[in-house]
Design an enzyme around this catalytic site. Structure first.
Site, PDB file in Angstrom:
ATOM      1  N   GLY A 226       0.818  -1.277  -0.065  1.00 40.08           N
ATOM      2  CA  GLY A 226       0.001  -0.047   0.070  1.00 40.08           C
ATOM      3  C   GLY A 226       0.953   1.272   0.066  1.00 40.08           C
ATOM      4  O   GLY A 226       2.128   1.270  -0.405  1.00 40.08           O
ATOM      5  N   SER A 227       0.332   2.414   0.592  1.00 40.73           N
ATOM      6  CA  SER A 227       0.862   3.689   0.377  1.00 40.73           C
ATOM      7  C   SER A 227       1.961   3.569   1.447  1.00 40.73           C
ATOM      8  O   SER A 227       1.939   2.985   2.565  1.00 40.73           O
ATOM      9  CB  SER A 227      -0.034   4.741   0.408  1.00 40.73           C
ATOM     10  OG  SER A 227      -0.560   4.801   2.074  1.00 40.73           O
ATOM     11  N   THR A 230       0.599   4.830   5.100  1.00 36.41           N
ATOM     12  CA  THR A 230      -0.100   3.767   5.698  1.00 36.41           C
ATOM     13  C   THR A 230       1.054   2.793   6.190  1.00 36.41           C
ATOM     14  O   THR A 230       1.037   2.024   7.174  1.00 36.41           O
ATOM     15  CB  THR A 230      -1.206   3.137   4.864  1.00 36.41           C
ATOM     16  OG1 THR A 230      -2.099   3.974   4.461  1.00 36.41           O
ATOM     17  CG2 THR A 230      -1.997   1.910   5.541  1.00 36.41           C
ATOM     18  N   GLY A 231       1.890   2.438   5.478  1.00 32.73           N
ATOM     19  CA  GLY A 231       3.085   1.381   5.649  1.00 32.73           C
ATOM     20  C   GLY A 231       3.623   1.840   6.993  1.00 32.73           C
ATOM     21  O   GLY A 231       4.256   1.141   7.843  1.00 32.73           O
ATOM     22  N   GLU A 248       5.602  -3.520   1.194  1.00 33.52           N
ATOM     23  CA  GLU A 248       5.839  -3.288  -0.333  1.00 33.52           C
ATOM     24  C   GLU A 248       5.071  -1.668  -0.585  1.00 33.52           C
ATOM     25  O   GLU A 248       3.818  -1.964  -0.795  1.00 33.52           O
ATOM     26  CB  GLU A 248       5.550  -4.317  -1.310  1.00 33.52           C
ATOM     27  CG  GLU A 248       6.089  -4.069  -2.733  1.00 33.52           C
ATOM     28  CD  GLU A 248       5.056  -3.260  -3.734  1.00 33.52           C
ATOM     29  OE1 GLU A 248       5.323  -2.077  -3.713  1.00 33.52           O
ATOM     30  OE2 GLU A 248       3.885  -3.950  -3.910  1.00 33.52           O
TER      31      GLU A 248
END
EC number: 1.2.1.3
Length: 481
Positions: A226-227, A230-231, A248
């Protein structure tokens, strides 16, 4: 014979090989029409607790299942997915928006990945073997893994996490994106007839479900795509229980085009990849650096190719390349980037705009002509069909510009001079670097990001090892009388 799925029915989440309904349901939107799709469950905390309980219980037997038996089941599962591929492809186009041909490509890849994964075994490695002792590195499974799946490529990236988790002896809980829950729920439904209860479960939920997963003490590992923002939250949340994670995250890939290329041969691929899936893939060429000697010729040819070959429309229309933006939130973000064209005074080689009168989230492709390096369109990943092209003259300078950002997922160099191209490629800070190509991936080749584009690797034996612990095993051969 694999059972056929019904894409219009979603009786519940898949927990312990049973459908479990929830008091609350929700639906996503068809991005091509703006119309609601089917109702799906919204998982509660107790649903996650139940799934984790069953996953931990089944881990004991699943982790002891021989590799050959796990392989047979994964191959049987791939066959069952293939038997339902037509329905899955249509469902993917409805919920994600991508052209049907690209949905077919994604399913093709997912099947190839599953069948390759079924052959890949993480074996013990001998570190030392003498008359006195043998020392091994062994790789036991972690336990319960969670696969948090993005909305842009949900079938491949979902099964790309499930396959390695299962083949290394873990049990897995898959969480689809709230924007694209349908195919992932159906993949879980197909799995019910293949795997033992508790081995492969799927929970659809709202924005609360992700944090519940990352904080849950009964989950041992999280694989998240994801982004970047958010990661970072995922990593912080996982740290509370010191659970393992693989991230990732976003990319802003540079493609460097040298002055000796054959434009007619490389331009179609570069241009098509720049707009593939409406630019909603993290490993596409997002910043295209073109040598100043061929810049004008390349730019004009790219504009002409885009006008004639990059069609925008609904995913079920013929010859469409650019489908709708997947959701309203992303649509607004992309529109904001397009609004910078006038606000920042960017020169356009090809104007792009929101499609007037369209019911869905459609944006026409845009090409920004040599914007300043500090421009938002260069620095930020737009995740839409808008791409900047920039001039360069010095190899050292363009490498420095390509490496300047905090992202480092992919990059490419295009040149007839392979010695020069490889020398440049080896200086690029990215997890995947290609010469005369871009966005090549394979199930046996690890990929991941440098810098803020991620932690850890997916796929390949190296990716498989992220689903295991490393254990040193010392075997002394002397006996004690």
């Amino acid at each position: 014979m694999a059972s056929k799925i019904n894409i219009e029915t979603y009786p519940g989440n898949i927990i312990n090989n049973e459908f479990v309904s929830t008091p609350t349901t929700r639906h996503s939107i068809d991005p091509a029409t703006g119309k609601p799709l089917y109702e799906v469950p919204v998982a509660r905390k107790e649903d996650l607790d139940a799934a984790v309980k069953h996953a931990r219980a089944s881990f004991k037997s699943w982790s002891a299942t021989p590799f050959e038996d796990r392989s047979k089941l994964l191959l049987a599962y791939a066959d069952a997915v293939e038997a339902n591929r037509t329905d899955l492809e249509r469902l993917q186009t409805m919920e994600q928006g991508k052209p049907l041909s690209l949905a077919q490509t994604e399913v093709n890849m997912a099947l190839t990945w599953l069948r390759q994964f079924a052959t890949m075994e993480v074996k013990s490695e001998i570190i030392e073997d003498t008359a006195e002792r043998t020392i091994y590195s062994t790789f036991p499974p972690l336990g319960v893994c969670a696969a948090i799946v993005p909305w842009n490529w949900p079938i491949l990236l979902g099964l790309g996490k499930v396959g390695p988790a299962l083949m290394t002896g873990n049990t897995v809980i898959m969480k689809p994106s709230p924007y694209t829950p349908y195919c992932n729920l159906k993949l879980g439904e197909i799995a019910m007839s293949i795997f033992p209860p508790g081995v492969f479960q799927v929970l659809s939920g709202d924005d609360s479900l992700g944090p519940w997963i990352t904080e849950h003490p009964g989950i041992d590992m999280v694989s998240f795509t994801g982004s970047i923002p958010t990661g970072k939250r995922v990593a912080a949340s996982c740290a509370k229980t010191l659970k393992r994670y693989v991230l990732e995250l976003g990319g802003n890939d540079a493609a460097i085009v040298c002055d000796d290329v054959d434009i007619s041969k490389c331009l179609p691929k570069i241009t098509t990849l720049a707009f593939l899936n409406s630019g909603q893939i993290c490993m596409l060429p997002k910043r295209i650096y073109i040598h100043e000697k061929i810049y004008d010729q390349f730019r004009d040819a790219m504009v002409e190719f885009t006008k004639n070959n990059i069609k925008t429309g609904g995913g079920f229309e013929a010859d469409v390349v650019v489908g709708p933006i997947q959701n309203s939130m992303q649509f607004d973000l992309v529109k904001d980037m397009y609004s910078q064209i006038d606000k920042a005074g960017w020169k356009t080689a090809l104007d792009g705009k929101a499609r007037d009168g369209a019911e869905g989230y459609f944006m026409e492709p845009a090409i920004i002509d040599n914007p300043p390096e500090a421009s938002r369109i260069v620095v930020e990943e737009p995740f839409g069909p808008i791409v900047p092209i920039m001039k360069w003259s010095s190899d050292d300078d363009v490498i420095e510009r390509a490496n300047a950002l905090e992202t480092g997922l992919g990059a490419s160099v295009w040149s007839k001079d392979l010695v020069r191209a490889e020398k440049m490629a080896r200086q690029l800070s990215a997890g995947s670097v290609w010469v005369n190509s871009h966005f090549d991936v394979a199930p046996n080749v690890p990929f991941g990001g440098h810098k803020e584009s991620g932690i850890g690797m997916e796929w390949g034996i190296e990716g498989f090892k992220h689903y295991t612990n490393t254990r040193s095993l010392w075997v002394w051969k002397k006996t004690f009388d």
